[in-house]
Design a protein around this motif. Structure first.
Motif, PDB file in Angstrom:
ATOM      1  N   ALA A 235       0.834  17.154 -33.982  1.00 37.98           N
ATOM      2  CA  ALA A 235       0.340  17.209 -34.238  1.00 37.98           C
ATOM      3  C   ALA A 235      -0.415  15.818 -33.391  1.00 37.98           C
ATOM      4  O   ALA A 235      -1.586  15.294 -32.521  1.00 37.98           O
ATOM      5  N   ARG A 236       1.014  14.908 -32.551  1.00 34.18           N
ATOM      6  CA  ARG A 236       0.975  14.090 -31.270  1.00 34.18           C
ATOM      7  C   ARG A 236       0.796  14.332 -30.324  1.00 34.18           C
ATOM      8  O   ARG A 236       0.460  13.962 -29.215  1.00 34.18           O
ATOM      9  N   THR A 237       0.496  15.789 -30.054  1.00 37.73           N
ATOM     10  CA  THR A 237       0.314  15.987 -28.652  1.00 37.73           C
ATOM     11  C   THR A 237      -1.345  16.565 -28.203  1.00 37.73           C
ATOM     12  O   THR A 237      -1.739  16.241 -29.233  1.00 37.73           O
ATOM     13  N   CYS A 238      -1.251  15.582 -26.583  1.00 36.42           N
ATOM     14  CA  CYS A 238      -2.755  15.620 -26.352  1.00 36.42           C
ATOM     15  C   CYS A 238      -3.539  17.073 -25.871  1.00 36.42           C
ATOM     16  O   CYS A 238      -2.551  18.078 -25.878  1.00 36.42           O
ATOM     17  N   PRO A 239      -4.424  17.170 -25.928  1.00 39.82           N
ATOM     18  CA  PRO A 239      -5.377  18.231 -25.846  1.00 39.82           C
ATOM     19  C   PRO A 239      -4.564  19.194 -24.573  1.00 39.82           C
ATOM     20  O   PRO A 239      -4.677  20.305 -24.525  1.00 39.82           O
ATOM     21  N   SER A 240      -4.302  18.507 -23.359  1.00 40.26           N
ATOM     22  CA  SER A 240      -4.241  18.372 -22.155  1.00 40.26           C
ATOM     23  C   SER A 240      -2.824  18.979 -21.806  1.00 40.26           C
ATOM     24  O   SER A 240      -2.419  20.364 -21.524  1.00 40.26           O
ATOM     25  N   CYS A 241      -1.823  18.129 -22.717  1.00 40.69           N
ATOM     26  CA  CYS A 241      -0.711  18.896 -22.850  1.00 40.69           C
ATOM     27  C   CYS A 241      -0.030  20.546 -24.020  1.00 40.69           C
ATOM     28  O   CYS A 241       0.264  21.724 -23.661  1.00 40.69           O
ATOM     29  N   ALA A 254       5.997  20.877  -8.048  1.00 35.69           N
ATOM     30  CA  ALA A 254       6.146  19.391  -9.041  1.00 35.69           C
ATOM     31  C   ALA A 254       5.806  19.990 -10.370  1.00 35.69           C
ATOM     32  O   ALA A 254       4.845  20.354 -10.612  1.00 35.69           O
ATOM     33  N   GLY A 255       6.667  19.073 -11.383  1.00 33.13           N
ATOM     34  CA  GLY A 255       6.257  19.342 -12.728  1.00 33.13           C
ATOM     35  C   GLY A 255       7.198  19.430 -13.419  1.00 33.13           C
ATOM     36  O   GLY A 255       8.546  19.436 -13.385  1.00 33.13           O
ATOM     37  N   PRO A 256       6.816  19.043 -14.674  1.00 30.79           N
ATOM     38  CA  PRO A 256       5.528  19.332 -15.582  1.00 30.79           C
ATOM     39  C   PRO A 256       5.079  18.064 -15.274  1.00 30.79           C
ATOM     40  O   PRO A 256       5.844  17.066 -15.604  1.00 30.79           O
ATOM     41  N   LEU A 257       3.951  17.794 -15.016  1.00 30.68           N
ATOM     42  CA  LEU A 257       2.857  16.459 -14.139  1.00 30.68           C
ATOM     43  C   LEU A 257       1.787  15.615 -15.406  1.00 30.68           C
ATOM     44  O   LEU A 257       0.985  15.462 -15.346  1.00 30.68           O
ATOM     45  N   ASP A 258       2.560  15.607 -16.644  1.00 33.91           N
ATOM     46  CA  ASP A 258       1.950  15.049 -18.050  1.00 33.91           C
ATOM     47  C   ASP A 258       1.731  13.199 -18.010  1.00 33.91           C
ATOM     48  O   ASP A 258       1.931  13.396 -16.771  1.00 33.91           O
ATOM     49  N   HIS A 259       0.667  13.540 -18.466  1.00 30.10           N
ATOM     50  CA  HIS A 259       0.740  11.791 -18.062  1.00 30.10           C
ATOM     51  C   HIS A 259       1.288  10.673 -18.519  1.00 30.10           C
ATOM     52  O   HIS A 259       2.993  11.048 -19.168  1.00 30.10           O
ATOM     53  N   GLN A 260       1.266   9.362 -18.484  1.00 31.33           N
ATOM     54  CA  GLN A 260       2.321   8.496 -19.026  1.00 31.33           C
ATOM     55  C   GLN A 260       2.923   8.615 -19.981  1.00 31.33           C
ATOM     56  O   GLN A 260       2.185   8.490 -20.551  1.00 31.33           O
ATOM     57  N   ASN A 261       4.276   8.783 -20.261  1.00 35.06           N
ATOM     58  CA  ASN A 261       5.063   8.083 -21.161  1.00 35.06           C
ATOM     59  C   ASN A 261       5.376   9.710 -21.949  1.00 35.06           C
ATOM     60  O   ASN A 261       5.194   9.916 -23.214  1.00 35.06           O
ATOM     61  N   GLY A 262       4.623  10.686 -20.603  1.00 38.21           N
ATOM     62  CA  GLY A 262       4.606  12.037 -21.804  1.00 38.21           C
ATOM     63  C   GLY A 262       5.890  12.823 -21.484  1.00 38.21           C
ATOM     64  O   GLY A 262       7.352  12.698 -21.364  1.00 38.21           O
ATOM     65  N   ARG A 263       5.994  13.965 -22.765  1.00 39.22           N
ATOM     66  CA  ARG A 263       6.978  14.460 -23.434  1.00 39.22           C
ATOM     67  C   ARG A 263       7.607  16.161 -23.281  1.00 39.22           C
ATOM     68  O   ARG A 263       8.267  16.744 -24.285  1.00 39.22           O
ATOM     69  N   LEU A 324      -9.228  21.806 -20.704  1.00 40.84           N
ATOM     70  CA  LEU A 324      -8.653  20.694 -21.634  1.00 40.84           C
ATOM     71  C   LEU A 324      -7.592  20.189 -20.969  1.00 40.84           C
ATOM     72  O   LEU A 324      -7.706  18.986 -21.630  1.00 40.84           O
ATOM     73  N   SER A 325      -7.497  20.025 -19.806  1.00 47.24           N
ATOM     74  CA  SER A 325      -6.511  19.495 -18.149  1.00 47.24           C
ATOM     75  C   SER A 325      -6.996  19.767 -17.551  1.00 47.24           C
ATOM     76  O   SER A 325      -7.592  20.232 -16.642  1.00 47.24           O
ATOM     77  N   THR A 326      -6.895  18.368 -17.073  1.00 46.07           N
ATOM     78  CA  THR A 326      -7.366  18.050 -16.215  1.00 46.07           C
ATOM     79  C   THR A 326      -6.575  16.735 -14.773  1.00 46.07           C
ATOM     80  O   THR A 326      -5.627  15.905 -15.219  1.00 46.07           O
ATOM     81  N   LYS A 327      -6.419  17.353 -13.657  1.00 49.77           N
ATOM     82  CA  LYS A 327      -4.989  16.525 -12.949  1.00 49.77           C
ATOM     83  C   LYS A 327      -5.837  15.646 -12.557  1.00 49.77           C
ATOM     84  O   LYS A 327      -7.042  15.492 -12.467  1.00 49.77           O
ATOM     85  N   TRP A 333       1.517   5.352  -8.567  1.00 51.74           N
ATOM     86  CA  TRP A 333       1.901   6.574  -9.386  1.00 51.74           C
ATOM     87  C   TRP A 333       1.172   7.857  -9.040  1.00 51.74           C
ATOM     88  O   TRP A 333       0.689   8.138  -8.787  1.00 51.74           O
ATOM     89  N   ARG A 334       2.467   8.405  -9.490  1.00 53.51           N
ATOM     90  CA  ARG A 334       2.856  10.021  -9.269  1.00 53.51           C
ATOM     91  C   ARG A 334       0.777  10.784 -10.261  1.00 53.51           C
ATOM     92  O   ARG A 334       0.484  10.084 -10.932  1.00 53.51           O
ATOM     93  N   ASP A 335       0.714  11.649  -9.445  1.00 53.98           N
ATOM     94  CA  ASP A 335      -0.467  12.180  -9.924  1.00 53.98           C
ATOM     95  C   ASP A 335      -0.492  13.116 -11.298  1.00 53.98           C
ATOM     96  O   ASP A 335       1.174  13.751 -11.516  1.00 53.98           O
ATOM     97  N   SER A 336      -1.405  13.505 -11.889  1.00 50.70           N
ATOM     98  CA  SER A 336      -1.186  14.055 -13.474  1.00 50.70           C
ATOM     99  C   SER A 336      -1.773  14.320 -13.915  1.00 50.70           C
ATOM    100  O   SER A 336      -2.959  14.621 -14.029  1.00 50.70           O
ATOM    101  N   TYR A 337      -1.723  15.119 -14.892  1.00 52.06           N
ATOM    102  CA  TYR A 337      -2.791  15.927 -15.943  1.00 52.06           C
ATOM    103  C   TYR A 337      -3.202  14.676 -16.982  1.00 52.06           C
ATOM    104  O   TYR A 337      -1.914  14.804 -17.837  1.00 52.06           O
ATOM    105  N   GLY A 338      -4.025  14.941 -17.875  1.00 54.63           N
ATOM    106  CA  GLY A 338      -4.548  14.835 -19.138  1.00 54.63           C
ATOM    107  C   GLY A 338      -5.532  14.993 -19.466  1.00 54.63           C
ATOM    108  O   GLY A 338      -6.350  15.982 -18.802  1.00 54.63           O
ATOM    109  N   ALA A 339      -6.102  14.577 -20.536  1.00 58.33           N
ATOM    110  CA  ALA A 339      -7.395  15.728 -21.398  1.00 58.33           C
ATOM    111  C   ALA A 339      -8.501  15.668 -20.628  1.00 58.33           C
ATOM    112  O   ALA A 339      -8.769  14.144 -20.425  1.00 58.33           O
ATOM    113  N   THR A 340      -9.452  16.488 -20.447  1.00 56.44           N
ATOM    114  CA  THR A 340     -10.551  16.538 -19.681  1.00 56.44           C
ATOM    115  C   THR A 340     -11.358  15.781 -20.937  1.00 56.44           C
ATOM    116  O   THR A 340     -11.762  16.027 -22.073  1.00 56.44           O
ATOM    117  N   THR A 341     -12.184  14.401 -19.868  1.00 56.52           N
ATOM    118  CA  THR A 341     -13.262  14.233 -20.692  1.00 56.52           C
ATOM    119  C   THR A 341     -14.083  14.544 -21.490  1.00 56.52           C
ATOM    120  O   THR A 341     -14.907  15.512 -20.927  1.00 56.52           O
TER     121      THR A 341
END
Length: 350
Positions: A235-241, A254-263, A324-327, A333-341
């Motif tokens: 439930a704590r995982t974001c849509p992008s992940c 390279a990767g996984p290029l998840d967002h800052q504090n990603g798991r 759901l995921s956008t780079k 900081w490095r490029d990262s994937y996050g939830a698409t707005t």
């Protein structure tokens, strides 16, 4: 090239070990910041009470705040404390990076072994361990990055605190109450440094772990095919992940290029048993289908993860799972994937 039950157990163990390391960082840094503020707070409290009491016409001007000697001394002491906290952050994270790099190599060996047939080493298929020099180079590069990230921290936080203190403020009927309110605001600016320190600590530790894994992959390319993105499907995982989970990528990526504090975890996948020269049947991969797992969640949990609009667009078929995921590119900081707005998803759906 199949992800086995043993593979998933190893991934969970690696993730848990990293979580324990970063949780310990969080505890140590938070305690240090709280103790530092407990020392600084009385100084700022006294300075602010004095400043509010000297206000004329019910307002503290920027000039009054800038010229107040007691407030200036409190800021100077805060800068000294911030320098010490930044140095402490650098030492703490740099120490953990060495352990993270060693853990990554050991974990990578176990991951590969979990996907190979029994007695693979007996027929010439084995794991190549990295040299100590190569591992030391990764630690050195990461340590330099940590230093580069923490070095500007004290000056930046001090500047933000100072800006908060010298802005004009109206003083009500009770100057001491106004001072207390201002103290809370200054504390918030001070703790902004803690937030940045925690992000630096977690991000650099995880990225060092991933760098060591990639280096180990290069040493074992002869038996490897690609890598698979693994998220913790909760439930704590974001849509992008959620969307990136299970996707496969070239070893050079390279990767996984998840967002800052990603798991998220990088799970190396071996070549098929047939390609490795084994004439035996290979088990199927048991990596969970993220979309299927998501569809099995309760409507309330789905909504909490996605948000109402995003979920409606997804369930109506107006957007795909991959949408759901956008780079993103982030300065410093490095490029990262996050939830698409939602705004961008609405544009895709139009």
């Amino acid at each position: 090239m199949a992800i086995t039950q043993d593979t998933l157990r190893i991934v969970d163990r690696i993730r848990n070990d990293l979580t324990q390391m970063t949780d310990a960082q969080t505890l140590a840094l938070t305690r240090a910041w709280v103790e530092a503020w407990d020392v600084l707070a009385p100084e700022f409290q006294a300075a602010l009470v004095e400043l509010m009491a000297s206000a004329k016409d019910g307002a503290v001007t920027r000039s009054m705040a800038a010229k107040n000697i007691r407030l200036r001394d409190a800021l100077q002491n805060a800068r000294k404390v911030l320098d010490e906290l930044a140095a402490q952050t650098e030492v703490l994270v740099s120490t953990d990076v060495g352990a993270a790099v060693l853990d990554a190599v050991e974990g990578h060996a176990a991951l590969i072994g979990s996907q190979l047939p029994p007695n693979a080493a007996g027929v010439g298929v084995s794991f190549t361990r990295m040299s100590p020099e190569a591992l030391a180079a990764i630690v050195e590069r990461t340590t330099k990055q940590i230093h580069s990230s923490t070095r500007p921290l004290p000056a930046d936080v001090e500047r933000i605190m100072k800006r908060e203190l010298i802005r004009g403020v109206a003083v009500g009927a009770n100057p001491r109450r106004t001072a207390a309110r201002m103290l809370q605001q200054v504390e918030g600016r001070f703790n902004g440094g803690l937030t940045r320190a925690l992000t630096i600590a977690r991000t650099e530790t995880l990225d060092a772990h991933r760098a060591a894994t990639q280096a180990s992959e290069k040493a074992n390319r002869a038996i490897l095919e690609e890598w698979e993105w693994h998220a913790s499907l909760g439930a704590r995982t974001c849509p992008s992940c959620w969307a990136k989970h299970g996707t496969r990528h070239p070893l050079d990526e390279a990767g996984p290029l998840d967002h800052q504090n990603g798991r998220c975890a990088r799970v190396t996948v071996t070549k098929s048993w047939k390609d490795l020269g084994f004439d035996i049947e290979e088990p199927k991969s048991i990596t969970q289908d993220a979309e299927a797992v998501f569809n099995g969640l309760t409507p309330e949990t789905q909504k909490n993860i996605m948000g109402a609009q995003r979920l409606e667009l997804l369930q109506s078929g107006q957007i795909s799972w991959a949408d759901l995921s956008t780079k993103h590119a982030t300065d410093g900081w490095r490029d990262s994937y996050g939830a698409t707005t939602v705004k961008d998803l609405l544009a895709k759906a139009a």
